[in-house]
Scaffold this motif. Structure first.
Motif, mmCIF file in Angstrom:
data_model
loop_
_atom_site.group_PDB
_atom_site.id
_atom_site.type_symbol
_atom_site.label_atom_id
_atom_site.label_comp_id
_atom_site.label_asym_id
_atom_site.label_seq_id
_atom_site.Cartn_x
_atom_site.Cartn_y
_atom_site.Cartn_z
ATOM 1 N N LYS A 101 0.920 -1.207 0.009
ATOM 2 C CA LYS A 101 0.163 -0.177 0.013
ATOM 3 C C LYS A 101 0.838 1.115 0.289
ATOM 4 C CE LYS A 101 -3.688 -0.155 2.460
ATOM 5 N NZ LYS A 101 -4.703 0.022 3.642
ATOM 6 N N SER A 153 -4.583 2.458 -1.224
ATOM 7 C CA SER A 153 -5.170 1.115 -1.196
ATOM 8 C C SER A 153 -4.413 -0.178 -1.455
ATOM 9 C CB SER A 153 -6.256 0.975 -2.654
ATOM 10 O OG SER A 153 -7.407 1.920 -2.132
ATOM 11 N N ASP A 154 -4.814 -1.204 -1.231
ATOM 12 C CA ASP A 154 -4.181 -2.595 -1.380
ATOM 13 C C ASP A 154 -3.822 -2.796 -2.914
ATOM 14 O OD1 ASP A 154 -2.941 -4.977 -0.604
ATOM 15 O OD2 ASP A 154 -4.594 -5.941 -1.821
ATOM 16 N N GLU A 821 3.007 -1.858 5.531
ATOM 17 C CA GLU A 821 2.054 -2.183 4.297
ATOM 18 C C GLU A 821 3.123 -2.399 3.168
ATOM 19 O OE1 GLU A 821 -0.952 -2.434 4.466
ATOM 20 O OE2 GLU A 821 -1.716 -0.963 6.074
#
Length: 1007
Positions: A101, A153-154, A821
């Motif tokens: 991310k 976002s992922d 992330e």
């Protein structure tokens, strides 16, 4: 011409570029705070791996939860490293996936991925969209993932890798020449580092031409004044504007020294960058009080290049850079105005280790490459393919000169495969040309055509015209375009471009074997045939291996600068560390290293320390006793001492066993004290100068019975990082009750490990080479094993035990590494090593002899060829017509002189002995048969005054290969009789490649 491609779009090699100097980008690891400054993340953590095919793995929503979790670099077949021979390394398809991310600050920014390389090929998807294909298995490449990622976002990256030996380029069906089962150990997948760059939309480009077609920052220095420590720094930064409007940009440069102190700040003139365009901004300034990068002195500055727009700093790139001056000419190499004879190793570019292959952190690269410098090497010639960026930067830090190849195997090629080689050279130069340790660009591991050499040279001239580097190839002795050359095995000399041996001393030895009198009592040379031929040279014991290294280096030392106009620039011994590549000896890997695969020194390592400690002439006298001092009471053996000192005295338990002088030395460095009867105690050798003053000493001591195990950790100087990829190297020894290592111990050590670490182990002789085994023997009383950290930090306990030995235990702690992330900060790099200090002042050699100039020659036959024998070209020769009566040639010197030496390179030097007489003004001064050699032979004569020198053949030459076990990969021998099909049968031939005459200077003077 076709190039590496993304979306099957080819880019011409020689596309027009509007700048005349371009750039290489090196991550320094630290970035100054500035408005809109770029950020570079470590993209190595939190990957998943699956070995095998699964076409659905490219999809964003694919479930990879059951895949293996790894941190990069990670070759999926690392478990096989040194377990199997190179040709049996596992190959095929492997998938890598990663969820990540981007931070909110990346919104509306440019986002790039930088891969330092993949083996062999890769297809890449971002969030299910295919973004590119990479295929050459060498080059770094980049991907602009801006259109495919979503900030906050992922995101998912999927990489399908294929390391098949027979991999073919998708668009052309061509194989890659260097994807070779002999030389390029095949560790498949993403076995190199990956970084993620986030920057503004007007930015300095990355030096990733193979995919992004950009060139980054180019740094070079000129206007050197070495004594006054001055030079001018020149900066050229390629800038791209991906905004919708023109921007006025000024390039600002700051220079920080090793301590981080800013010593200079300067700027170039503002330039306007139009939307969608690439331009180059330039700046230059003089600097003083510089520390020049040098051999064993890895002093690096941090050069920050900053884009200033509207008086705000928009982008910053940091590059580690070393200032150094080079010159190549008169057969010699100069570094910082001082002549240096090249000495070092031809090392496989994979530079691999057991059970981890190339999956190592930067500090381990420094540990290995720093050991080369510790052995007093000044050059590493990486073999066949460009080394990865980590090794390139490591050599900068440890102060080790590099010869950087592009990609090849063993011959010149054409068509698409030649285009591959041009492309890889272009990519490698652009990526690595700011690295000060690179002095040589190598265009081929074997000679190439003049046309091809000119094409390679044009690439260097376009992309690195001011870097102070030469480009050449192996062989190329008479090339008009190659800027250096040299054969693989033989001694070459030149008064023009530097020539140095590319791979001398191909012998092999297992570290486990001391000598015939020591456990396990391996008979010298014993082992299987190699392709039906005697392979004794590839199954040495340590003692004979060290002696062979001494014997081979002496030929280059004899021809060093200061010994005439035509000199050898040196040579590199193949290899430094035992290698999981082509082999000829009994084991399934190559054991030609001066250290074993875990970098434990063999005797030959210390022999090189004694032979190589000087820029040209020796500057320090070392002492080393080959072997150990633990034998049966009945043993009587010769003791070999390595030293170049004027006097060497050997003692046993305080009693002198005799003194030898330099005149007693074999091959200048080897002293044999014969028939020394073993007696428990201490064997001591002392080196002394001519006045008898001690210069150095070395001793070996009899060890008692094995009593205890000891463990010593060798760790990352910055701390053992819990990042899933950092390694701890644990040295295990078996010692007696007094703490002396037992040199004959071969005890099996059982290891147990608790805590957040993964066992990777070491190597020893036995089934599967003990790869990954937690029970492993010491050899000669010592071994080493690896542990790899896990992503979780904590205490790691290592216990080592063995029957009848006291156990050992150590506890280590891994340091937490924050991963957010899928992203982390770049790991801190090791500090540069300054072990040898700055370049010494003064000349590096004294004049040993003076060359006498030949005015003319008269020959018994083929008069028109007579000049070939003194034309400084080893690819020409004079020869007679095969009759003994015409086998003479008379040289007339320009003036009368007292001749003291005749030096010749005779055709068929390794196999043919010529019966000759040498006369000066009609007086015979030498008679005999010339010795066989690897190049030149010296005929010492009583100093005789005269002007004409006649060399006369007195009988048939005799054929016998003096180096019959020295064989090539193909198993063939090199007879070195040029292309004459009747040469071997022409016994009445006299054939001279080069001849030199010398006089002794009245006194040795510094030159």
């Amino acid at each position: 011409m076709k190039g590496l491609f993304f979306y099957n779009q080819y880019v011409p090699m020689y596309q027009k570029i509007k700048i005349f100097v371009l750039a290489v980008f090196i991550i320094a690891g630290a970035y100054a705070t500035a408005i809109n400054v770029r950020h570079v993340y470590n993209f190595n953590p939190s990957w998943k791996v699956f070995v095998g095919e699964n076409s659905a793995a490219s999809e964003k929503g694919f479930d990879d939860s059951n895949w293996k979790s790894v941190s990069l670099p990670y070759a999926w077949n690392e478990d096989a490293a040194f377990k199997v021979a190179i040709h049996d390394l596992p190959t095929g398809i492997a998938w890598y996936r990663k969820h990540f991310k981007l931070p909110p600050s990346s919104k509306n920014k440019k986002v790039f991925l930088e891969f330092e390389g993949v083996r062999q090929a890769a297809q890449i998807w971002i969030n299910g969209t295919k973004t590119g294909i990479y295929e050459d298995g060498i080059s770094a490449f980049g991907i602009d993932i801006t259109p495919y990622v979503i900030s906050g976002s992922d995101n998912v990256i999927a990489v399908r890798t294929d390391n098949s030996w027979g991999y073919k380029e998708a668009a052309t069906g061509s194989t890659f020449q260097w994807n070779d089962k002999n030389f390029y150990a095949n560790y498949g997948g993403i076995g190199k580092n990956v970084k993620l760059h986030v920057c503004d939309k007007i930015y300095q480009t990355l030096p990733l031409y193979s995919s992004l077609h950009t060139t980054g920052v180019y740094l070079y220095a000129n206007q050197f004044d070495i004594p006054k420590r001055r030079a001018t720094l020149n900066v050229a930064s390629e800038i791209k504007n991906e905004t919708a409007r023109p921007e006025s940009v000024r390039l600002k440069v700051t220079v920080a020294d090793r301590s981080g102190k800013t010593i200079k700040s300067f700027s170039g003139q503002p330039i306007v960058v139009q939307p969608g365009k690439l331009v180059v901004a330039n700046a230059a300034a003089p600097l003083d009080s510089l520390h020049f990068w040098s051999w064993g002195y890895g002093y690096l500055y941090t050069i920050n290049t900053i884009l200033v727009i509207d008086n705000k700093e928009q982008d910053l790139v940091s590059t580690n850079f070393g200032f150094r001056k080079t010159h190549f000419g008169n057969g010699m190499v100069e570094l910082n105005d001082r002549t240096i004879q090249l000495k070092g190793y031809a090392q496989r570019s994979t530079n691999e280790w057991p059970a981890v292959g190339t999956d190592i952190p930067a500090w381990v690269s420094d540990f290995s490459n720093g050991m080369m410098v510790e052995s007093n090497a000044n050059l590493v010639r990486w073999m066949h393919v460009t080394p990865w960026k980590q090794d390139v930067e490591s050599c900068d830090r440890v102060g080790l000169i590099q010869a950087m190849p592009a990609g090849d195997s063993e011959k010149d090629v054409d068509g698409r495969r030649w285009e591959h080689r041009l492309e890889v050279m272009r990519n490698a130069i652009i990526y690595n040309r700011n690295n000060p340790s690179i002095l040589f660009y190598e265009s081929g591991n074997k000679g190439i055509s003049e046309e091809h050499m000119l094409q390679m040279k044009a690439i260097r001239d376009l992309y690195d015209p001011h870097g102070g580097r030469v480009i050449g190839s192996r062989e190329m002795l008479d090339s008009k375009s190659s800027e250096y050359g040299g054969e693989m095995l033989y001694i070459n000399k030149s008064a023009r471009q530097p020539v140095w041996a590319m791979e001398y001393c191909r012998d092999e030895a297992l570290r486990k074997y001391w000598d015939e009198q020591s456990y396990p009592y391996h008979k010298e040379g014993a082992g299987p045939l190699y392709k039906g031929a005697n392979a004794s040279d590839y199954n040495h014991n340590q003692d004979q291996f060290a002696i062979e290294d001494i014997r081979r280096w002496d030929d280059y030392y004899i021809a060093r600068p200061g010994t005439g106009k035509r000199v050898s620039s040196g040579g590199v011994n193949i290899v430094f560390a035992d290698s999981n590549t082509h082999f000829r000896g009994e084991e399934n890997y190559r054991r030609s290293g001066e250290v074993d695969a875990m970098r434990i020194p063999k005797d030959a390592f210390y022999a090189h320390q004694a032979m190589w400690d000087g820029w040209v002439d020796l500057e320090k006298f070392h002492t080393y006793i080959i072997g150990h001092w633990n034998y049966a009471d009945t043993i009587v053996k010769d003791i070999s001492v390595v030293s170049a000192a004027p006097q060497i005295e050997l003692f046993l338990n305080g009693r002198s066993l005799g003194v030898q002088t330099a005149k007693d030395a074999q091959y200048d460095f080897l002293h044999i004290f014969p028939k020394i009867k073993f007696e428990k105690g201490t064997l001591l050798a002392i080196s002394k100068d001519a006045a008898g003053k001690e210069q150095s000493r070395y001793s070996v001591q009899t060890a008692g019975a094995p009593r205890q195990i000891t463990l010593k950790p060798i760790l990352n100087p910055k701390g053992w990082r819990a990042d899933g990829s950092d390694l701890a190297l644990i040295e295990v020894e078996v010692k007696d009750k007094n703490g002396i290592r037992c040199p004959l111990a071969n005890d099996t050590i059982r290891f147990s490990v608790t805590g957040p670490a993964e066992w990777r182990g070491g190597i020893a002789q036995g089934k599967d080479n003990f790869i990954l085994s937690q029970s492993i023997p010491v050899e000669c009383g010592i071994n080493r094993v690896f542990l790899r950290s896990l992503p979780q930090s904590g205490k790691v306990q290592i216990v080592a035990s063995s029957n009848n030995l006291l156990p050992a235990e150590i506890t280590l702690t891994t340091q937490h590494v924050a991963v957010n992330e899928g992203l982390s900060e770049l790991a801190p790099l090791p500090d540069g090593a300054l072990r040898r200090g700055e370049t010494p002042t003064g000349k590096s050699y004294s004049t040993k002899r003076i060359a006498l100039e030949v005015e003319s020659a008269a020959a018994g036959a083929n008069q028109e060829m007579a000049e070939n024998s003194y034309d400084d070209n080893e690819m020409t020769e004079w020869r007679n017509d095969g009759k003994i009566s015409t086998g003479w040639i008379t040289y007339t010197l320009k003036r009368d002189a007292v001749v003291s030496e005749v030096v010749m390179k005779l055709t068929g030097w390794r196999s043919r002995s010529y019966p000759l007489t040498v006369s000066i003004d009609g007086k015979e001064v030498w008679k005999g048969s010339t010795p066989r050699s690897l190049g030149y032979v010296t005929l010492p004569i009583a100093p005789t005054k005269g002007k004409t020198i006649t060399i006369r053949l007195t009988g048939d030459s005799k054929e016998k290969d003096a180096f019959e076990n020295m064989i090539e990969v193909t198993g063939t021998k090199q007879l070195d009789l040029y292309n004459d099909p009747n040469a071997a049968n022409s016994k009445g031939q006299l054939r001279i490649v080069e001849i030199e005459f010398y006089k002794t200077p009245k006194s040795n003077t510094t030159d």
